[in-house]
Design a protein around this motif. Structure first.
Motif, PDB file in Angstrom:
ATOM      1  N   GLU A   5       0.801  -1.222   0.000  1.00  0.00           N
ATOM      2  CA  GLU A   5       0.000   0.000   0.000  1.00  0.00           C
ATOM      3  C   GLU A   5       0.835   1.273   0.000  1.00  0.00           C
ATOM      4  O   GLU A   5       0.815   2.040  -0.975  1.00  0.00           O
ATOM      5  CB  GLU A   5      -0.928   0.004   1.230  1.00  0.00           C
ATOM      6  N   ILE A   6       1.582   1.504   1.065  1.00  0.00           N
ATOM      7  CA  ILE A   6       2.225   2.810   1.270  1.00  0.00           C
ATOM      8  C   ILE A   6       3.256   3.105   0.186  1.00  0.00           C
ATOM      9  O   ILE A   6       3.211   4.162  -0.468  1.00  0.00           O
ATOM     10  CB  ILE A   6       2.882   2.883   2.665  1.00  0.00           C
ATOM     11  N   GLY A   7       4.207   2.186  -0.005  1.00  0.00           N
ATOM     12  CA  GLY A   7       5.267   2.414  -0.981  1.00  0.00           C
ATOM     13  C   GLY A   7       4.749   2.653  -2.387  1.00  0.00           C
ATOM     14  O   GLY A   7       5.083   3.681  -3.014  1.00  0.00           O
ATOM     15  N   PRO A   8       3.932   1.733  -2.948  1.00  0.00           N
ATOM     16  CA  PRO A   8       3.447   1.944  -4.323  1.00  0.00           C
ATOM     17  C   PRO A   8       2.599   3.200  -4.490  1.00  0.00           C
ATOM     18  O   PRO A   8       2.731   3.913  -5.489  1.00  0.00           O
ATOM     19  CB  PRO A   8       2.618   0.676  -4.589  1.00  0.00           C
ATOM     20  N   PRO A  10      16.462   7.309  -7.557  1.00  0.00           N
ATOM     21  CA  PRO A  10      16.740   6.370  -8.656  1.00  0.00           C
ATOM     22  C   PRO A  10      15.818   6.549  -9.857  1.00  0.00           C
ATOM     23  O   PRO A  10      16.278   6.611 -10.997  1.00  0.00           O
ATOM     24  CB  PRO A  10      16.551   4.989  -8.005  1.00  0.00           C
ATOM     25  N   TRP A  11      14.497   6.640  -9.615  1.00  0.00           N
ATOM     26  CA  TRP A  11      13.624   6.799 -10.782  1.00  0.00           C
ATOM     27  C   TRP A  11      13.680   8.218 -11.347  1.00  0.00           C
ATOM     28  O   TRP A  11      13.396   8.428 -12.528  1.00  0.00           O
ATOM     29  CB  TRP A  11      12.195   6.359 -10.490  1.00  0.00           C
ATOM     30  N   TRP A  44      23.504   5.422   3.338  1.00  0.00           N
ATOM     31  CA  TRP A  44      23.795   4.866   2.013  1.00  0.00           C
ATOM     32  C   TRP A  44      22.881   5.485   0.953  1.00  0.00           C
ATOM     33  O   TRP A  44      23.340   5.807  -0.156  1.00  0.00           O
ATOM     34  CB  TRP A  44      23.621   3.354   2.018  1.00  0.00           C
ATOM     35  N   MET A  45      21.615   5.686   1.262  1.00  0.00           N
ATOM     36  CA  MET A  45      20.699   6.282   0.302  1.00  0.00           C
ATOM     37  C   MET A  45      21.068   7.734   0.009  1.00  0.00           C
ATOM     38  O   MET A  45      20.937   8.204  -1.123  1.00  0.00           O
ATOM     39  CB  MET A  45      19.261   6.186   0.828  1.00  0.00           C
ATOM     40  N   PHE A  46      21.543   8.455   1.028  1.00  0.00           N
ATOM     41  CA  PHE A  46      22.011   9.821   0.795  1.00  0.00           C
ATOM     42  C   PHE A  46      23.245   9.809  -0.111  1.00  0.00           C
ATOM     43  O   PHE A  46      23.376  10.648  -1.010  1.00  0.00           O
ATOM     44  CB  PHE A  46      22.333  10.491   2.127  1.00  0.00           C
ATOM     45  N   TRP A  47      24.144   8.858   0.123  1.00  0.00           N
ATOM     46  CA  TRP A  47      25.316   8.711  -0.738  1.00  0.00           C
ATOM     47  C   TRP A  47      24.893   8.412  -2.177  1.00  0.00           C
ATOM     48  O   TRP A  47      25.447   8.972  -3.131  1.00  0.00           O
ATOM     49  CB  TRP A  47      26.201   7.595  -0.186  1.00  0.00           C
ATOM     50  N   ARG A  48      23.897   7.554  -2.339  1.00  0.00           N
ATOM     51  CA  ARG A  48      23.395   7.230  -3.679  1.00  0.00           C
ATOM     52  C   ARG A  48      22.801   8.458  -4.346  1.00  0.00           C
ATOM     53  O   ARG A  48      23.007   8.687  -5.545  1.00  0.00           O
ATOM     54  CB  ARG A  48      22.348   6.109  -3.574  1.00  0.00           C
ATOM     55  N   VAL A 107      13.448   2.856 -15.919  1.00  0.00           N
ATOM     56  CA  VAL A 107      12.526   3.654 -15.096  1.00  0.00           C
ATOM     57  C   VAL A 107      11.688   2.739 -14.210  1.00  0.00           C
ATOM     58  O   VAL A 107      11.509   3.001 -13.014  1.00  0.00           O
ATOM     59  CB  VAL A 107      11.620   4.530 -15.985  1.00  0.00           C
ATOM     60  N   LEU A 108      11.166   1.654 -14.782  1.00  0.00           N
ATOM     61  CA  LEU A 108      10.345   0.719 -14.009  1.00  0.00           C
ATOM     62  C   LEU A 108      11.137   0.089 -12.871  1.00  0.00           C
ATOM     63  O   LEU A 108      10.669   0.057 -11.715  1.00  0.00           O
ATOM     64  CB  LEU A 108       9.795  -0.369 -14.930  1.00  0.00           C
ATOM     65  N   TRP A 109      12.337  -0.396 -13.170  1.00  0.00           N
ATOM     66  CA  TRP A 109      13.143  -1.036 -12.127  1.00  0.00           C
ATOM     67  C   TRP A 109      13.559  -0.034 -11.054  1.00  0.00           C
ATOM     68  O   TRP A 109      13.623  -0.372  -9.859  1.00  0.00           O
ATOM     69  CB  TRP A 109      14.367  -1.714 -12.739  1.00  0.00           C
ATOM     70  N   ALA A 110      13.860   1.194 -11.474  1.00  0.00           N
ATOM     71  CA  ALA A 110      14.235   2.222 -10.492  1.00  0.00           C
ATOM     72  C   ALA A 110      13.044   2.570  -9.600  1.00  0.00           C
ATOM     73  O   ALA A 110      13.216   2.809  -8.395  1.00  0.00           O
ATOM     74  CB  ALA A 110      14.741   3.467 -11.218  1.00  0.00           C
ATOM     75  N   TRP A 111      11.840   2.589 -10.173  1.00  0.00           N
ATOM     76  CA  TRP A 111      10.645   2.863  -9.376  1.00  0.00           C
ATOM     77  C   TRP A 111      10.405   1.733  -8.371  1.00  0.00           C
ATOM     78  O   TRP A 111      10.077   1.994  -7.196  1.00  0.00           O
ATOM     79  CB  TRP A 111       9.429   3.033 -10.279  1.00  0.00           C
ATOM     80  N   LEU A 112      10.580   0.489  -8.802  1.00  0.00           N
ATOM     81  CA  LEU A 112      10.428  -0.641  -7.874  1.00  0.00           C
ATOM     82  C   LEU A 112      11.484  -0.583  -6.774  1.00  0.00           C
ATOM     83  O   LEU A 112      11.200  -0.905  -5.616  1.00  0.00           O
ATOM     84  CB  LEU A 112      10.539  -1.969  -8.645  1.00  0.00           C
ATOM     85  N   ASN A 113      12.684  -0.166  -7.120  1.00  0.00           N
ATOM     86  CA  ASN A 113      13.731   0.018  -6.115  1.00  0.00           C
ATOM     87  C   ASN A 113      13.313   1.047  -5.072  1.00  0.00           C
ATOM     88  O   ASN A 113      13.522   0.857  -3.872  1.00  0.00           O
ATOM     89  CB  ASN A 113      15.031   0.448  -6.808  1.00  0.00           C
ATOM     90  N   ALA A 114      12.689   2.145  -5.541  1.00  0.00           N
ATOM     91  CA  ALA A 114      12.226   3.186  -4.624  1.00  0.00           C
ATOM     92  C   ALA A 114      11.129   2.657  -3.700  1.00  0.00           C
ATOM     93  O   ALA A 114      11.110   2.974  -2.503  1.00  0.00           O
ATOM     94  CB  ALA A 114      11.721   4.392  -5.416  1.00  0.00           C
ATOM     95  N   VAL A 115      10.231   1.855  -4.233  1.00  0.00           N
ATOM     96  CA  VAL A 115       9.153   1.280  -3.418  1.00  0.00           C
ATOM     97  C   VAL A 115       9.734   0.378  -2.325  1.00  0.00           C
ATOM     98  O   VAL A 115       9.329   0.450  -1.154  1.00  0.00           O
ATOM     99  CB  VAL A 115       8.177   0.489  -4.310  1.00  0.00           C
ATOM    100  N   ILE A 116      10.709  -0.465  -2.690  1.00  0.00           N
ATOM    101  CA  ILE A 116      11.308  -1.383  -1.719  1.00  0.00           C
ATOM    102  C   ILE A 116      12.067  -0.605  -0.643  1.00  0.00           C
ATOM    103  O   ILE A 116      11.952  -0.892   0.561  1.00  0.00           O
ATOM    104  CB  ILE A 116      12.233  -2.377  -2.438  1.00  0.00           C
TER     105      ILE A 116
END
Length: 330
Positions: free
Chosen positions: A90-93, A164-165, A226-230, A186-195
Motif C-alpha cells: 500500500e504505502i510504498g506503491p 533512482p527513478w 547509504w541512500m544519501f550517498w546514492r 525507469v520501471l526497475w528504479a521505481w520498484l527500487n524506490a518502493v522497496i
C-alpha cells in the motif's frame, strides 16, 4: 498563530534543502518553476493520503482484517510482518506512484516547449519529493504524532527514495532516441524506490517491538546514509560528472575488503548520527537551565564524545578509500 508556525516548520526545511540543490546544479531551471513542482509535490501528497484512506477502507470492508485476521494470522498482521506487507502493498506503491505522476505529467508538457536536460528532470523529482515531504510534515505536526526535530531530520528522505527513478526518468525523457532499455530502467528504479521506502518505514517501526526485533532499528540510519550517498552519486552522474569512486581494488579479494570497509563505515557513521538523534530527543523536553546541570552536562559530553569517535572512524575509512582510488587511477 500556532497553526501558522507549524506550517512554517513543515515547509521551511524542505524549501531550504531545495534551495541547496538548486544552487548546486549549473543551468538549473528557474526557481519559480521548481517551486511549482514543489507545490505539485504537496498536492500529490494529499492525493496519496486520500488513496491510502480509500485503500484501507475498501480492504477492511472486504476482509474485515481487524476482526478476522489477514494474510497469515492476526498476530502477523499487527506485528512487524504485517507492517512490512502494508508498506510493500500500500504505502510504498501509492506514495511513489503519486510522486512519479507529479513529475511525469508537467515534465511531458514542458518537454514539448523546451529541451530538458537530465539534471533538470532530476531537480524536478527532488522538488516534487520535497513538496511531498512538506505536506507530510504538516499532517504529522498538525496531529501531534511527530516532533519538529523528527520531521526536520527526515526532510531529505523522500528525495532519497525517489532519486533512482528521477535519474532514470531524466535519462529516458531527455534522450533523443528513447530505447526500450531506458523505459525498463525507469520501471526497475521505481520498484527500487518502493522497496527502499518500505524498508525504511519498517526499520523505523522496529524500535516499538521487544528484542530481538528492536535491534533492526540500528540498521535504519546506515541505510539512510547509504541512500544519501546514492542520491549524491546520481546527482554527479546526471550532471555528466564522474561519480566518486571508493571501490578500486585490483583483485576480487581487495575489492571484497573495500566493500567490507564501506559497510563498516556506513554502520559506524549511521549509528553515530542515530546516537546524536537519540540524544537530541532525550534532551528536547528539558528546559535550557536544566542543560547546565552537572550530571546532564557530563551525560551529554559522554554521549557526544562516543558518537563523535564513531563518526571520525567512519570518516577516516572514507578518506582511506578515496585516497586508494586516487592512487589507482592517477
Amino acid at each position: 498563530m500556532v497553526d501558522f508556525f507549524l506550517l512554517l516548520w513543515a515547509v521551511m526545511p524542505p524549501i531550504l534543502l531545495l534551495g541547496y540543490y538548486y544552487c548546486r546544479v549549473p543551468n538549473a531551471p528557474p526557481l519559480l518553476r521548481l517551486l511549482l513542482f514543489f507545490i505539485i509535490g504537496a498536492i500529490s501528497g494529499f492525493c496519496a493520503l486520500s488513496l491510502e484512506w480509500i485503500f484501507e477502507t475498501v480492504f477492511n470492508w472486504l476482509v474485515d482484517w481487524q476482526h478476522q485476521g489477514c494474510f497469515v494470522t492476526r498476530r502477523c498482521t499487527f506485528g512487524l510482518v504485517g507492517v512490512a506487507l502494508r508498506q510493500l502493498v500500500e504505502i510504498g506503491p501509492i506514495e511513489e506512484g503519486c510522486k512519479l505522476i507529479g513529475v511525469v505529467v508537467p515534465t511531458c508538457y514542458l518537454q514539448r516547449r523546451y529541451r530538458l536536460l537530465p539534471a533538470t528532470i532530476f531537480l524536478f523529482t527532488i522538488a516534487v519529493a520535497l513538496g511531498f515531504t512538506a505536506q507530510e510534515n504538516w499532517i504529522y505536526l498538525f496531529h501531534g504524532t511527530a516532533s519538529i526535530l523528527d520531521r526536520s531530520i527526515g526532510t531529505p528522505v523522500h528525495a532519497m527514495f525517489s532519486a533512482p527513478w528521477g535519474y532514470a526518468l531524466g535519462i529516458y525523457i531527455s534522450s533523443r532516441i528513447r530505447l526500450h532499455r531506458h523505459k525498463k530502467l525507469v520501471l526497475w528504479a521505481w520498484l527500487n524506490a518502493v522497496i527502499c521506502h518500505a524498508l525504511v518505514n519498517v526499520l523505523s517501526s522496529a524500535w516499538r517491538y521487544s528484542p530481538p526485533l528492536r535491534y533492526l532499528s540500528y540498521g535504519l540510519f546506515p541505510l539512510l546514509l547509504w541512500m544519501f550517498w546514492r542520491l549524491e552519486q546520481l546527482l554527479q552522474k546526471v550532471q555528466g560528472k564522474p561519480p566518486i569512486t571508493l571501490i578500486s581494488g585490483y583483485t576480487p579479494q581487495h575489492r571484497y575488503w573495500q566493500r567490507g570497509l564501506v559497510m563498516f563505515a556506513l554502520i559506524l557513521g549511521g549509528n553515530a548520527i542515530f546516537g546524536l538523534f537519540i540524544l537530541a530527543r532525550q534532551l528536547s523536553p528539558l528546559r535550557l537551565s536544566q542543560l547546565f546541570d552537572t550530571e546532564i552536562m557530563w551525560f551529554m559530553l559522554r554521549k557526544i564524545s562516543l558518537n563523535l569517535i564513531f563518526g571520525i572512524l567512519a570518516w577516516i575509512i572514507y578518506r582511506y578509500l578515496r585516497h586508494s582510488a586516487r592512487r589507482r587511477y592517477f
